[in-house]
Enzyme design. Structure first.
Site, PDB file in Angstrom:
ATOM      1  N   LYS A  45       0.818  -1.212   0.000  1.00  0.00           N
ATOM      2  CA  LYS A  45       0.000   0.000   0.000  1.00  0.00           C
ATOM      3  C   LYS A  45       0.855   1.267   0.000  1.00  0.00           C
ATOM      4  O   LYS A  45       0.322   2.364  -0.090  1.00  0.00           O
ATOM      5  CB  LYS A  45      -0.940  -0.009   1.224  1.00  0.00           C
ATOM      6  CG  LYS A  45      -1.931  -1.160   1.170  1.00  0.00           C
ATOM      7  CD  LYS A  45      -2.696  -1.317   2.485  1.00  0.00           C
ATOM      8  CE  LYS A  45      -3.910  -0.505   2.579  1.00  0.00           C
ATOM      9  NZ  LYS A  45      -4.718  -0.843   3.785  1.00  0.00           N
ATOM     10  N   LYS A  47       2.231   2.621   2.366  1.00  0.00           N
ATOM     11  CA  LYS A  47       1.903   3.442   3.534  1.00  0.00           C
ATOM     12  C   LYS A  47       2.886   3.126   4.664  1.00  0.00           C
ATOM     13  O   LYS A  47       3.115   1.968   4.976  1.00  0.00           O
ATOM     14  CB  LYS A  47       0.492   3.106   4.050  1.00  0.00           C
ATOM     15  CG  LYS A  47      -0.656   3.648   3.220  1.00  0.00           C
ATOM     16  CD  LYS A  47      -1.992   3.368   3.977  1.00  0.00           C
ATOM     17  CE  LYS A  47      -3.186   3.960   3.280  1.00  0.00           C
ATOM     18  NZ  LYS A  47      -4.439   3.752   4.042  1.00  0.00           N
TER      19      LYS A  47
HETATM   20  N1  C2G Z   1     -13.040   5.917   5.992  1.00  0.00           N
HETATM   21  C1  C2G Z   1     -14.222   6.643   6.042  1.00  0.00           C
HETATM   22  N2  C2G Z   1     -14.182   7.987   6.160  1.00  0.00           N
HETATM   23  C2  C2G Z   1     -12.988   8.640   6.245  1.00  0.00           C
HETATM   24  C3  C2G Z   1     -11.783   7.905   6.212  1.00  0.00           C
HETATM   25  C4  C2G Z   1     -11.828   6.526   6.092  1.00  0.00           C
HETATM   26  O1  C2G Z   1     -15.328   6.069   5.964  1.00  0.00           O
HETATM   27  N3  C2G Z   1     -12.992  10.000   6.354  1.00  0.00           N
HETATM   28  C5  C2G Z   1     -13.126   4.456   5.844  1.00  0.00           C
HETATM   29  C6  C2G Z   1     -12.467   3.949   4.569  1.00  0.00           C
HETATM   30  O2  C2G Z   1     -13.348   4.089   3.457  1.00  0.00           O
HETATM   31  C7  C2G Z   1     -12.200   2.484   4.930  1.00  0.00           C
HETATM   32  C8  C2G Z   1     -11.936   2.547   6.436  1.00  0.00           C
HETATM   33  O3  C2G Z   1     -12.428   3.822   6.895  1.00  0.00           O
HETATM   34  O4  C2G Z   1     -13.365   1.690   4.675  1.00  0.00           O
HETATM   35  C9  C2G Z   1     -10.459   2.431   6.781  1.00  0.00           C
HETATM   36  O5  C2G Z   1      -9.769   3.454   6.102  1.00  0.00           O
HETATM   37  P1  C2G Z   1      -8.209   3.217   5.745  1.00  0.00           P
HETATM   38  O6  C2G Z   1      -7.504   2.770   6.953  1.00  0.00           O
HETATM   39  O7  C2G Z   1      -7.742   4.402   4.972  1.00  0.00           O
HETATM   40  O8  C2G Z   1      -8.359   1.958   4.766  1.00  0.00           O
HETATM   41  P2  C2G Z   1      -7.561   1.719   3.398  1.00  0.00           P
HETATM   42  O9  C2G Z   1      -6.153   2.135   3.537  1.00  0.00           O
HETATM   43  O10 C2G Z   1      -8.403   2.282   2.321  1.00  0.00           O
HETATM   44  O11 C2G Z   1      -7.518   0.097   3.344  1.00  0.00           O
HETATM   45  O12 C2G Z   1      -8.099  -4.159   1.374  1.00  0.00           O
HETATM   46  C10 C2G Z   1      -8.697  -2.917   1.635  1.00  0.00           C
HETATM   47  C11 C2G Z   1      -7.719  -1.960   2.254  1.00  0.00           C
HETATM   48  O13 C2G Z   1      -7.060  -2.545   3.350  1.00  0.00           O
HETATM   49  C12 C2G Z   1      -8.448  -0.677   2.683  1.00  0.00           C
END
Ligand code: C2G
Length: 130
Positions: A45, A47
């Site tokens: 990712k 990250k």
């Molecule tokens: N999220 C949200 N609103 C935000 C930020 C995040 O609803 N303002 C949701 C994202 O859409 C996600 C969850 O919180 O469903 C976790 O966000 P992240 O940790 O950024 O997830 P991500 O890096 O997108 O990882 O296999 C799928 C990946 O692991 C998703």
């Protein structure tokens, strides 16, 4: 027992994440969070998380909506997770809308609206600006 699963990094936990988890849990009785490992975040990712997997796992386990935290080690594990944990609903924020529709062969797929105006990137940028 209706089982829900969602995936994410959940680093610098914030209210957007909590909003997602609350609504995901409301779709069933048992919520599993597949939490991206440090290796998966770095290798797949791009990250670099602030908190380690163990800390992020402990934080998520402290949230009333979360029943189980498992590791997300790769992009390919979702079908096996759904089968192994007998998942009924797969949930993600709608920044992923459409990306996981292939899972509809195995369970319901729900994309929930993201919480506006909050993200780890925004938090970090504003802290840097101080
Ligand atoms: N999220 C949200 N609103 C935000 C930020 C995040 O609803 N303002 C949701 C994202 O859409 C996600 C969850 O919180 O469903 C976790 O966000 P992240 O940790 O950024 O997830 P991500 O890096 O997108 O990882 O296999 C799928 C990946 O692991 C998703």
């Amino acid at each position: 027992m209706k089982r829900v699963i969602t995936y994410g990094t959940y680093d610098l936990l914030h209210y957007g994440h909590i909003n997602l988890l609350r609504r995901a849990k409301a779709l069933g009785d048992y919520l599993i969070v597949a939490l991206s490992t440090d290796e998966f975040n770095q290798d797949a990712k791009g990250k670099k998380t602030y908190f380690s997997y163990e800390i992020r796992k402990n934080l998520l386990e402290s949230i009333r909506y979360v029943d189980l935290v498992i590791p997300e080690k790769n992009w390919e594990q979702k079908i096996a997770d759904i089968q192994n944990y007998q998942v009924d609903v797969f949930v993600m924020g709608d920044d992923w809308a459409g990306k996981f529709d292939f899972l509809k062969d195995y369970c319901d797929v729900v994309y929930l609206e993201r919480t506006p105006d909050i993200s780890t990137t925004k938090i970090k940028a504003e802290l840097m600006g101080q």
